[in-house]
Design a protein around this motif. Structure first.
Motif, PDB file in Angstrom:
ATOM      1  N   ILE B  54      -9.399 -19.391  11.111  1.00 31.00           N
ATOM      2  CA  ILE B  54      -7.954 -18.723  12.164  1.00 31.00           C
ATOM      3  C   ILE B  54      -7.154 -18.692  11.140  1.00 31.00           C
ATOM      4  CG2 ILE B  54      -7.141 -20.769  13.563  1.00 31.00           C
ATOM      5  CD1 ILE B  54      -7.102 -16.915  14.538  1.00 31.00           C
ATOM      6  N   GLY B  55      -6.739 -20.129  10.691  1.00 29.66           N
ATOM      7  CA  GLY B  55      -5.012 -20.426  10.390  1.00 29.66           C
ATOM      8  C   GLY B  55      -4.985 -19.051   8.543  1.00 29.66           C
ATOM      9  N   ARG B  56      -6.322 -19.664   8.251  1.00 27.79           N
ATOM     10  CA  ARG B  56      -6.303 -18.185   7.011  1.00 27.79           C
ATOM     11  C   ARG B  56      -5.869 -16.561   7.656  1.00 27.79           C
ATOM     12  NH1 ARG B  56      -8.833 -19.452   1.964  1.00 27.79           N
ATOM     13  NH2 ARG B  56      -9.523 -21.691   2.664  1.00 27.79           N
ATOM     14  N   LEU B  57      -6.258 -16.210   8.472  1.00 23.17           N
ATOM     15  CA  LEU B  57      -6.616 -14.939   8.736  1.00 23.17           C
ATOM     16  C   LEU B  57      -4.523 -14.816   9.306  1.00 23.17           C
ATOM     17  CD1 LEU B  57      -7.845 -12.091  10.301  1.00 23.17           C
ATOM     18  CD2 LEU B  57      -7.299 -13.680  12.895  1.00 23.17           C
ATOM     19  N   VAL B  58      -4.245 -15.680  10.031  1.00 24.59           N
ATOM     20  CA  VAL B  58      -2.224 -15.691  10.240  1.00 24.59           C
ATOM     21  C   VAL B  58      -2.300 -15.062   9.272  1.00 24.59           C
ATOM     22  CG1 VAL B  58      -0.545 -16.869  11.457  1.00 24.59           C
ATOM     23  CG2 VAL B  58      -2.887 -16.903  12.845  1.00 24.59           C
ATOM     24  N   ALA B  59      -3.030 -16.237   8.196  1.00 26.95           N
ATOM     25  CA  ALA B  59      -1.592 -16.355   6.946  1.00 26.95           C
ATOM     26  C   ALA B  59      -1.788 -14.435   6.623  1.00 26.95           C
ATOM     27  CB  ALA B  59      -2.276 -17.548   5.845  1.00 26.95           C
ATOM     28  N   TYR B  60      -2.979 -14.325   6.366  1.00 27.32           N
ATOM     29  CA  TYR B  60      -2.871 -12.901   5.531  1.00 27.32           C
ATOM     30  C   TYR B  60      -2.581 -12.181   6.506  1.00 27.32           C
ATOM     31  CZ  TYR B  60      -6.305 -14.622   2.567  1.00 27.32           C
ATOM     32  OH  TYR B  60      -7.097 -15.536   1.004  1.00 27.32           O
ATOM     33  N   VAL B  61      -2.319 -12.011   7.732  1.00 29.41           N
ATOM     34  CA  VAL B  61      -1.419 -11.441   8.614  1.00 29.41           C
ATOM     35  C   VAL B  61       0.016 -10.807   8.190  1.00 29.41           C
ATOM     36  CG1 VAL B  61       0.054 -10.762  10.712  1.00 29.41           C
ATOM     37  CG2 VAL B  61      -3.023 -11.181  10.471  1.00 29.41           C
ATOM     38  N   LEU B  62       0.763 -12.324   8.041  1.00 35.84           N
ATOM     39  CA  LEU B  62       2.075 -12.733   7.784  1.00 35.84           C
ATOM     40  C   LEU B  62       2.013 -12.342   5.987  1.00 35.84           C
ATOM     41  CD1 LEU B  62       2.210 -16.201   9.801  1.00 35.84           C
ATOM     42  CD2 LEU B  62       3.671 -14.616   9.832  1.00 35.84           C
ATOM     43  N   PHE B  63       1.072 -12.564   5.140  1.00 36.45           N
ATOM     44  CA  PHE B  63       1.393 -11.654   4.285  1.00 36.45           C
ATOM     45  C   PHE B  63       1.532 -10.293   3.936  1.00 36.45           C
ATOM     46  CE2 PHE B  63      -0.718 -16.597   2.909  1.00 36.45           C
ATOM     47  CZ  PHE B  63       0.865 -16.798   2.082  1.00 36.45           C
ATOM     48  N   THR B  64       1.054  -9.767   5.011  1.00 39.85           N
ATOM     49  CA  THR B  64       1.047  -8.394   5.107  1.00 39.85           C
ATOM     50  C   THR B  64       2.189  -7.862   5.436  1.00 39.85           C
ATOM     51  OG1 THR B  64      -1.888  -8.272   5.294  1.00 39.85           O
ATOM     52  CG2 THR B  64      -0.609  -6.551   5.480  1.00 39.85           C
ATOM     53  N   VAL B  65       3.038  -8.388   6.730  1.00 38.63           N
ATOM     54  CA  VAL B  65       4.063  -8.143   6.824  1.00 38.63           C
ATOM     55  C   VAL B  65       5.261  -8.361   5.976  1.00 38.63           C
ATOM     56  CG1 VAL B  65       5.818  -8.643   8.302  1.00 38.63           C
ATOM     57  CG2 VAL B  65       3.875  -8.707   9.214  1.00 38.63           C
ATOM     58  N   VAL B  66       4.816  -9.365   5.096  1.00 38.80           N
ATOM     59  CA  VAL B  66       5.994  -9.740   3.792  1.00 38.80           C
ATOM     60  C   VAL B  66       5.827  -8.728   3.079  1.00 38.80           C
ATOM     61  CG1 VAL B  66       6.882 -11.370   2.113  1.00 38.80           C
ATOM     62  CG2 VAL B  66       6.213 -12.591   4.637  1.00 38.80           C
ATOM     63  N   VAL B  67       5.037  -8.261   2.383  1.00 41.30           N
ATOM     64  CA  VAL B  67       4.515  -7.217   1.121  1.00 41.30           C
ATOM     65  C   VAL B  67       4.888  -6.108   1.942  1.00 41.30           C
ATOM     66  CG1 VAL B  67       3.001  -6.461  -0.388  1.00 41.30           C
ATOM     67  CG2 VAL B  67       2.754  -8.855   0.083  1.00 41.30           C
ATOM     68  N   PHE B  68       4.692  -6.101   3.071  1.00 40.68           N
ATOM     69  CA  PHE B  68       5.511  -4.255   3.766  1.00 40.68           C
ATOM     70  C   PHE B  68       6.510  -4.300   3.657  1.00 40.68           C
ATOM     71  CE2 PHE B  68       6.119  -1.840   7.347  1.00 40.68           C
ATOM     72  CZ  PHE B  68       5.781  -0.328   6.922  1.00 40.68           C
ATOM     73  N   VAL B  69       6.980  -5.374   3.843  1.00 37.87           N
ATOM     74  CA  VAL B  69       8.884  -4.981   3.852  1.00 37.87           C
ATOM     75  C   VAL B  69       9.169  -4.998   2.627  1.00 37.87           C
ATOM     76  CG1 VAL B  69      10.564  -5.930   4.814  1.00 37.87           C
ATOM     77  CG2 VAL B  69       8.503  -6.480   6.111  1.00 37.87           C
ATOM     78  N   ALA B  70       8.932  -5.546   1.490  1.00 38.69           N
ATOM     79  CA  ALA B  70       9.441  -6.015   0.868  1.00 38.69           C
ATOM     80  C   ALA B  70       9.176  -5.072  -0.221  1.00 38.69           C
ATOM     81  CB  ALA B  70       8.502  -6.541  -0.388  1.00 38.69           C
ATOM     82  N   LEU B  71       7.913  -3.731   0.062  1.00 38.08           N
ATOM     83  CA  LEU B  71       7.612  -2.786  -0.787  1.00 38.08           C
ATOM     84  C   LEU B  71       9.003  -1.462   0.116  1.00 38.08           C
ATOM     85  CD1 LEU B  71       3.966  -2.307  -0.400  1.00 38.08           C
ATOM     86  CD2 LEU B  71       5.271  -2.902  -2.610  1.00 38.08           C
ATOM     87  N   LEU B  72       8.682  -1.699   1.475  1.00 42.37           N
ATOM     88  CA  LEU B  72      10.316  -0.822   2.226  1.00 42.37           C
ATOM     89  C   LEU B  72      11.531  -1.286   1.277  1.00 42.37           C
ATOM     90  CD1 LEU B  72       9.591   0.491   4.399  1.00 42.37           C
ATOM     91  CD2 LEU B  72      10.843  -1.056   6.400  1.00 42.37           C
ATOM     92  N   GLY B  73      11.061  -2.505   0.888  1.00 42.43           N
ATOM     93  CA  GLY B  73      13.310  -2.658  -0.119  1.00 42.43           C
ATOM     94  C   GLY B  73      12.884  -2.188  -1.485  1.00 42.43           C
ATOM     95  N   ILE B  74      11.661  -1.740  -1.856  1.00 34.79           N
ATOM     96  CA  ILE B  74      11.762  -0.496  -3.321  1.00 34.79           C
ATOM     97  C   ILE B  74      11.800   0.832  -2.941  1.00 34.79           C
ATOM     98  CG2 ILE B  74       9.696  -0.179  -5.167  1.00 34.79           C
ATOM     99  CD1 ILE B  74       8.787  -2.927  -4.869  1.00 34.79           C
ATOM    100  N   THR B  75      10.861   0.690  -1.871  1.00 30.97           N
ATOM    101  CA  THR B  75      11.158   2.700  -1.132  1.00 30.97           C
ATOM    102  C   THR B  75      12.642   2.341  -1.163  1.00 30.97           C
ATOM    103  OG1 THR B  75       9.354   1.853  -0.412  1.00 30.97           O
ATOM    104  CG2 THR B  75       9.852   4.272   0.255  1.00 30.97           C
ATOM    105  N   PHE B  76      13.390   1.775  -0.745  1.00 22.36           N
ATOM    106  CA  PHE B  76      14.843   1.912  -0.536  1.00 22.36           C
ATOM    107  C   PHE B  76      15.643   2.194  -1.449  1.00 22.36           C
ATOM    108  CE2 PHE B  76      19.158   0.308   0.396  1.00 22.36           C
ATOM    109  CZ  PHE B  76      20.032   0.972   1.190  1.00 22.36           C
TER     110      PHE B  76
END
Lengths: 400, 98
Positions: B54-76
């Motif tokens: 389960i830890g691995r799954l949670v980790a991937y979800v969190l990394f996805t959120v971080v990458v998404f926000v970073a991409l939002l930064g680039i889009t900005f």
């Protein structure tokens, strides 16, 4: 002829801007060996190139924040263009030279100083010399953040503190959260986070800094009568500026990278990520709110903060003190050089005057470059220990 | 209002945004790393606990959120270059004119 010198000098400034600021984004990644030094500067250079092309926003009025040589719409003041633009071009040329000389000098000392401050300082000095004290926009008109105080001095005082607080908080939280995770596991994970956040800083740097030079060159073109559109900048100007800042970044200001990456704080990957994230967030948030600041001040503040936030980390406050001292004198020092250049250029007069001060610039640049060869810092020794270590024994040398 | 007033007004906004994005995201990333280690178990953690998928799954979800926000930064960054900005009026981000 003077116009050509201004364009070449402006691109030269852009180039020094690039290598002076490589450290802001990449010093931490190089110090923690998340990236090999050459890879780091190449990545940063490419992202700066892309960033510079993305900045289509017209930065023509960039000089208006500090000096009164342009009208509100970006056209040069008529009183300065009556003689074919020579008066304005001389001010701009002298100002740019002031900026470059100060950038090179601080690079020689390995100190990260703000390139925007150097440019503004040079312009302020040249303007005082050419137009008197009233030619400088000291305090704006009270309707918005403006003038030397509002656009340069206050952000320089505030932004490193903000970035430092954010990075310190980030570092502290990261270390709290990852207690109990094996060190090697965290280091590897955070290296990736570090590369990502440092890339974001590089991209933001390209969009922010290259357009200042683009604005200055376009202003010179308008003054000389070679361009009339105040809404757009010529494509070749944009391309030339983008390439100049990218090449400068790729060259890498190794002396400054060393100071920021090794001199201030011994950085571990989690701190590196916290520092770069803080820089990226603060730079982006500020530009969104129209709050002008210097990437250099933000990056330095962040790295210091990451040292403060990690329990037991050593922060070399003496190095930090030297940096702050450099920031304080950047504007006046570049202004003095800019003013002297204007007086010299004006004394000789006309095209000859411009050629003379350009020659002085070349001489100063070559001189400082030669001086730097006496104690070179490059991608091979950028990560050496900061404090002199005792000489290794022959046995140790073999294993190295 | 004086320059100092304007500067302080901008400063606290930058500080707030900086803390949320500049310290919050790395913290989220750190939780991801922690969770990843919890998932991997063994040598990844100091106490050598057994792996928890389960830890691995949670980790991937969190990394996805971080990458998404970073991409939002680039889009900005890209969007502001084209005279646009990102609006959160509809909760999900949309690109609008400045």
């Amino acid at each position: 002829m003077i116009l050509a010198l201004v364009v070449v000098t402006a691109l030269g400034f852009d180039f020094t801007n690039g290598f002076h600021d490589t450290a802001n984004a990449m010093a931490t990644s190089i110090a923690t060996r998340a990236l090999r030094p050459k890879t780091a500067v190449a990545l940063s250079g490419i992202l700066n190139l892309i960033g510079a092309f993305l900045s289509v926003e017209v930065a023509l009025t960039v000089s208006n924040a500090v000096v009164r040589i342009q009208n509100a719409d970006g056209t040069p003041k008529e009183s300065l263009t009556s003689d074919g633009g020579t008066a304005l071009l001389l001010i701009v040329l002298a100002g740019l030279i002031g900026g470059i000389v100060w950038n090179l000098f601080t690079w020689l000392l390995g100190l990260p100083s703000s390139s925007s401050h150097a440019l503004f300082g040079g312009l302020v000095g040249a303007t005082i010399a050419g137009l008197g004290w009233a030619g400088v926009n000291w305090n704006g008109n009270g309707t918005k953040l403006d003038g030397v105080v509002g656009k340069v001095i206050l952000p320089a005082l505030i932004s490193p503190v903000i970035a430092g607080v954010v990075a310190a908080v980030g570092t502290w939280i990261i270390y709290k959260i990852t207690v109990g995770v094996a060190a090697r596991f965290t280091e590897n994970g955070f290296r990736w986070g570090q590369i990502g956040s440092a890339s974001l800083v590089s991209l933001a740097h390209g969009t922010n800094d290259a357009q200042k030079t683009m604005g200055v060159i376009t202003l010179a073109l308008i003054a000389a009568g070679d361009w009339t559109d105040t809404e757009n900048i010529p494509f070749w100007v944009k391309a030339a500026c983008a390439v100049a800042i990218a090449l400068g970044t790729y060259l890498g200001g190794w002396r400054i990278i060393r100071t920021l990456g090794k001199g201030l704080v011994e950085i571990a990957p989690p701190q590196g990520m916290a520092a770069e994230s803080s820089s990226a967030a603060v730079i982006l948030a500020s530009s969104h709110l129209g709050f002008a600041l210097s990437t250099t001040h933000v990056a330095t503040g962040s790295i210091l903060g990451s040292g403060v936030g990690k329990p037991g980390a050593q922060v070399r406050w003496r190095v930090a003190g030297r940096m702050v001292a450099t920031w304080l004198i950047t504007l006046p020092a570049a202004a003095v050089v800019g003013a002297l250049m204007w007086y010299l250029g004006n004394f000789v007069g006309g095209v000859a005057g411009a050629i003379v001060i350009f020659t002085v610039l070349i001489a100063a640049a070559v001189g400082m470059w030669l001086r730097s060869r006496l104690a070179p810092v490059d991608h091979n020794n950028v990560n050496d220990e900061w404090e002199p270590v005792t000489a290794p024994t022959p046995a140790e040398k073999v294993t190295l | 209002m004086s320059n100092l007033g304007f500067a302080l007004e901008g400063a606290w906004k930058v500080l707030l945004a900086g803390l949320i994005l500049g310290a919050g995201l790395p913290a989220l990333f750190a939780v991801g790393i922690r969770s990843m280690a919890f998932g991997a178990g063994g040598d990844a953690e100091v106490d050598h606990a057994p792996p928890h998928p389960i830890g691995r799954l949670v980790a991937y979800v969190l990394f996805t959120v971080v990458v998404f926000v970073a991409l939002l930064g680039i889009t900005f960054i890209v969007a502001s270059g084209f005279g646009k900005t990102i609006s959160f009026d509809h909760i999900y981000p949309t690109i609008v004119d400045k």
